[in-house]
Design a protein around this motif. Sequence first.
Motif, PDB file in Angstrom:
ATOM      1  N   HIS A  39       0.813  -1.218   0.000  1.00 57.95           N
ATOM      2  CA  HIS A  39       0.000   0.000   0.000  1.00 57.95           C
ATOM      3  C   HIS A  39       0.850   1.274   0.000  1.00 57.95           C
ATOM      4  N   PHE A  69     -12.030 -11.549   2.351  1.00 57.14           N
ATOM      5  CA  PHE A  69     -10.960 -10.582   2.104  1.00 57.14           C
ATOM      6  C   PHE A  69     -10.710  -9.663   3.300  1.00 57.14           C
ATOM      7  N   THR A  72      -7.270  -8.038   3.484  1.00 49.27           N
ATOM      8  CA  THR A  72      -7.135  -6.833   2.667  1.00 49.27           C
ATOM      9  C   THR A  72      -7.601  -5.610   3.438  1.00 49.27           C
ATOM     10  N   ASN A  75      -5.106  -4.594   6.090  1.00 45.56           N
ATOM     11  CA  ASN A  75      -3.955  -3.907   5.494  1.00 45.56           C
ATOM     12  C   ASN A  75      -4.286  -2.452   5.193  1.00 45.56           C
ATOM     13  N   ARG A 112       0.608 -14.675  -0.226  1.00 48.28           N
ATOM     14  CA  ARG A 112      -0.466 -13.811   0.253  1.00 48.28           C
ATOM     15  C   ARG A 112       0.029 -12.800   1.287  1.00 48.28           C
ATOM     16  N   GLU A 161      -4.531  -8.835  -5.073  1.00 51.27           N
ATOM     17  CA  GLU A 161      -4.488  -8.073  -3.818  1.00 51.27           C
ATOM     18  C   GLU A 161      -4.486  -6.577  -4.089  1.00 51.27           C
ATOM     19  N   GLU A 162      -3.692  -6.159  -5.080  1.00 47.53           N
ATOM     20  CA  GLU A 162      -3.687  -4.737  -5.440  1.00 47.53           C
ATOM     21  C   GLU A 162      -5.054  -4.320  -5.991  1.00 47.53           C
ATOM     22  N   TRP A 164      -8.033  -5.561  -5.203  1.00 44.91           N
ATOM     23  CA  TRP A 164      -8.991  -5.384  -4.094  1.00 44.91           C
ATOM     24  C   TRP A 164      -8.715  -4.098  -3.334  1.00 44.91           C
ATOM     25  N   ALA A 165      -7.436  -3.795  -3.121  1.00 43.50           N
ATOM     26  CA  ALA A 165      -7.097  -2.563  -2.415  1.00 43.50           C
ATOM     27  C   ALA A 165      -7.607  -1.346  -3.181  1.00 43.50           C
TER      28      ALA A 165
END
Length: 497
Positions: A39, A69, A72, A75, A112, A161-162, A164-165
């Motif tokens: 992030h 998630f 996520t 984070n 992950r 992951e990126e 979803w962020a």
Amino acid sequence: MHEDSLQSPGEELPGKPESHGSEITKKSLESSLRQLKCHFTWNLLAGENSLDDFEDRVCNQIEFQNSEFKATTYNILAFIKHHRGQNKEALECLQEAEELIRREHADRAEIRSLVTWGNYAWVYYHMGRLSEAQTYVEKVKQVCKKFSSPYRIESPILDCEEGWARLKYGGKFNERAKVCFEKALEKKPDNPEFISGLAIASYRLDNWPPSQNPTDSLRQAIKLNPDNNYAKVLLALRLQDMGKEEEGESLIEDALRKATRATDVLRGAASFYRKKGTREKTIEMLGKALECMPNNAYLHYYLGCCYRAEVIKLQSEKYGDKESLLRLIEQAVDHLKKAEEHNGNLPNIYSYLATLCAHADQYEEADYYFQKEFLKELSPGAKQLLHLRYGNFQLFQMRCEEKAIHHFLEGMKIKLRSKGKDKMKAKVQRLAEKRLFQNEADSEALYLLKVVAELDGDSERDMDSSNLLPSSSIAEAGNGEEGDGYHRAAAGGTPFD
């Protein structure tokens, strides 16, 4: 947007005086930090005007798959906590994320965890705890070495992951989120999680560019994962817009049976029933969501708007029940006040409170909220509507024609054609004509008619000379009567005008 920015947005890397040996280690650490995928290197705060608005949008406005998630989400919370200066709390969030990954993704825990470890490294770095930051950099390095890369690897899991962020941040990041999921799907075209992410991103981008069509992606996501209840809700909303409301409602009912307390599903269902015109079900869905998120300003706001619409409906009935009206006003005011406590920038919130208080004969409190709304930075349409409402309040509740006329004229001066402007013109004309009926030589009344004619003429000339001024309904101007897409107000001689 370059994802490898050295600083976390708005910050300089710390530069404590250290020994020469330590400085070399520090420079080496800085070089490593630049390469991490997390992030802190995705420039998620770039262009943000307010950390409060950013946090509010991420934590309250945007909901998706809140039963999954969760790592996520932790984070993201860690990233926000750090920017609040709450690094201890940020580390606690990262611990939660790490534990969730170990528990829910044991087979791929290492990959992950790369984003979480990268975030750990950055937080410890900003705390000046360089050895601990280096420890997490090394953890990332050990995993990446297995793939012949020093600090980052190309992995569909990391792209996901990126994605979803960025979806969680919403807005300008939706397009980039879509790209992330498309990239992940190139390597794993049948992965349900990646398809679900692409479907949600496509749904968000449905109006831009126009060629986007999320329906097929949503159907595929549901086929691969029948428990993807949020995708069902999004598909239902899409089908409703396409005139297939019955099929959409079946999906809504199925999602609600399987996810009774998922706030993303409940909020989507509320939106569906609101569009359908089933206000009782809308209130029910929002109430259930509020049980899970009791301090969510938007849920209180939407509920307040629902009850306000019920007030308007009952008020329009010739033989409305006064006791029921006051009870609905009380419910609307209660939810809107709770919303205002958490976010005073919600559209029309003070004028909504003002008009409700006016109908409960609480004139001093009504004026207080009107003045708060005037202090806000408003769009031309919202400002025009506010002058109309406040003018009505002065005319019908306070019995002050002079102040009413002043605000009607101020509203007319705003160069925007709307139903509200037409109403203000008609009201001033009627007031002037009433005075002329009593005294045909009334100079002030004649002057008012002249001013109205001039303002109306200016408006026509503006429309003829420019295509930039919108010809819109009140609802389209600054959210108008609907308040984030909810409820049109009734016309007539009331502050709800």
